[in-house]
Motif scaffolding. Sequence first.
Motif, PDB file in Angstrom:
ATOM      1  N   VAL A   1       0.825  -1.205   0.000  1.00  0.00           N
ATOM      2  CA  VAL A   1       0.000   0.000   0.000  1.00  0.00           C
ATOM      3  C   VAL A   1       0.860   1.258   0.000  1.00  0.00           C
ATOM      4  O   VAL A   1       0.554   2.241  -0.670  1.00  0.00           O
ATOM      5  N   GLY A   2       1.974   1.251   0.748  1.00  0.00           N
ATOM      6  CA  GLY A   2       2.765   2.461   0.916  1.00  0.00           C
ATOM      7  C   GLY A   2       3.767   2.727  -0.183  1.00  0.00           C
ATOM      8  O   GLY A   2       4.432   3.776  -0.158  1.00  0.00           O
ATOM      9  N   SER A   3       3.904   1.844  -1.158  1.00  0.00           N
ATOM     10  CA  SER A   3       4.849   2.081  -2.252  1.00  0.00           C
ATOM     11  C   SER A   3       4.446   3.322  -3.030  1.00  0.00           C
ATOM     12  O   SER A   3       3.258   3.629  -3.200  1.00  0.00           O
ATOM     13  N   VAL A   4       5.434   4.044  -3.536  1.00  0.00           N
ATOM     14  CA  VAL A   4       5.152   5.261  -4.290  1.00  0.00           C
ATOM     15  C   VAL A   4       4.393   4.950  -5.582  1.00  0.00           C
ATOM     16  O   VAL A   4       3.757   5.834  -6.156  1.00  0.00           O
ATOM     17  N   TRP A   5       4.428   3.712  -6.012  1.00  0.00           N
ATOM     18  CA  TRP A   5       3.657   3.340  -7.200  1.00  0.00           C
ATOM     19  C   TRP A   5       2.159   3.402  -6.928  1.00  0.00           C
ATOM     20  O   TRP A   5       1.365   3.504  -7.861  1.00  0.00           O
ATOM     21  N   ASN A   6       1.758   3.317  -5.659  1.00  0.00           N
ATOM     22  CA  ASN A   6       0.341   3.409  -5.292  1.00  0.00           C
ATOM     23  C   ASN A   6      -0.031   4.872  -5.130  1.00  0.00           C
ATOM     24  O   ASN A   6       0.355   5.521  -4.166  1.00  0.00           O
ATOM     25  N   GLN A   7      -0.807   5.398  -6.065  1.00  0.00           N
ATOM     26  CA  GLN A   7      -1.145   6.821  -6.080  1.00  0.00           C
ATOM     27  C   GLN A   7      -2.550   7.096  -5.553  1.00  0.00           C
ATOM     28  O   GLN A   7      -3.085   8.190  -5.757  1.00  0.00           O
ATOM     29  N   SER A   8      -3.162   6.147  -4.875  1.00  0.00           N
ATOM     30  CA  SER A   8      -4.483   6.386  -4.293  1.00  0.00           C
ATOM     31  C   SER A   8      -4.362   7.307  -3.092  1.00  0.00           C
ATOM     32  O   SER A   8      -3.262   7.600  -2.605  1.00  0.00           O
ATOM     33  N   LEU A   9      -5.500   7.753  -2.570  1.00  0.00           N
ATOM     34  CA  LEU A   9      -5.488   8.596  -1.381  1.00  0.00           C
ATOM     35  C   LEU A   9      -4.893   7.846  -0.192  1.00  0.00           C
ATOM     36  O   LEU A   9      -4.115   8.420   0.583  1.00  0.00           O
ATOM     37  N   ARG A  10      -5.218   6.578  -0.053  1.00  0.00           N
ATOM     38  CA  ARG A  10      -4.666   5.784   1.048  1.00  0.00           C
ATOM     39  C   ARG A  10      -3.154   5.687   0.938  1.00  0.00           C
ATOM     40  O   ARG A  10      -2.439   5.804   1.937  1.00  0.00           O
TER      41      ARG A  10
END
Length: 420
Positions: free
Chosen positions: A247-256
Amino acid sequence: MNQPSARTARRGFTPFRLALAALGITVLARLLWMLLTPNGMNLVDLHVYVDGSASLLTDHLYDFTYAEKTPDFPLPFTYPPFAAVVFYPLHFLPFTVVAILWLFAIVAALYWVVRIAFELLLGPEALTQPRWQTAAVAWTAVGLWFEPVRTTIDYGQVNVFLMLGVMLAIRSTRWWISGTLVGVVAGIKLTPAISGVYFLARRRWLAAVWSAVVFGLTVAASFLLNPEETRRYFGTLLGDADRIGPVGSVWNQSLRGALSRLLGSDVGTGPWWIAGMLVTAALAWFAWRALQRDDLLGTALIVQLFGLMMSPISWSHHWGWLLPAVLWLLYGPYRAVPGAKILAGYWLVTTLLGAPWLLSFLQDSIWTISRWGVWSWLGAVDAIGVFALYGWTIWAGRRVAAPVTPPADLSPGPAPRPVP
């Protein structure tokens, strides 16, 4: 024999031919990269589609993982079982053939996404004019360099095809066609199901209901083919973000993902995420209300960007909707409002440079959520851009709708009548 004059030779280099040449060079560059570089054929997600779907008729569809090129994170098959039904024929073909066909299919799909965007903005008759035919080809060439599209090609992802399905649904006025398209693409990957909200926003009640029915039919078809794995997916695996990825990877651009990097730990669906989504929902509502009544593409963008913000994981390659967003800002009904070109430039810079891709070199591990200060803010470029777009749309709608006050009349009026 007469030699052609310089003017005749220059006449051959029309804008359309230049745009077509730019597109051809881009596609050729991508093809050569795929065939000649050591990692060009990695296409890890396409391997998951092809190799994972081969287990469709077994009880191990969701036990499959692909780790040959991703040893730090073995990639599981995370899609609904209907996706395995769609991808199943691919495993009968040589993977190189599938990969090359996949590349050309992405290019064709992206062209139609751009073309439909112009049709929604300017009307279908506009695409009969050479100017807009050139623009459609040119923006396809530019869009292939957008980071969401680049990574879609690098991974062999399916996102551009899903986006095209939704755009075709928006374009169609027939409820059963629109509903079928959204129901099928939602059956392949759950995220396009947010398009049902678009139907509700446009008061297309039959299309909304039919899309849910078609999605249910994809589940039923999957259950008939593999009841155990269908029950397993919808019973226990659905909603497990840890299975999808970090979830915390920079590839994840969601609000979370953005909030988790800013705060230093996964916020989950706790108070921070709830507060952020309430703000996002409020801005999306007022932005939708600020749109002009016939702005189909604007409505779709409000809904799709909200879905990307809401999802626990929205990888950078899910953000292909930023290309239609740029077109809406530059050619849409609010294009003359101050700030439209600035926002379009923001998306162009961040997507062409690829902010998540650049920042990925600074993270020690995709699994580590660290508080990087300024880097975590830079890693939230897409979430920040969505807030900016919603806010600007609200302001632009009010600015366009505000009545123009006529200038005050300063000329002397008639002399007052004497009071008797």
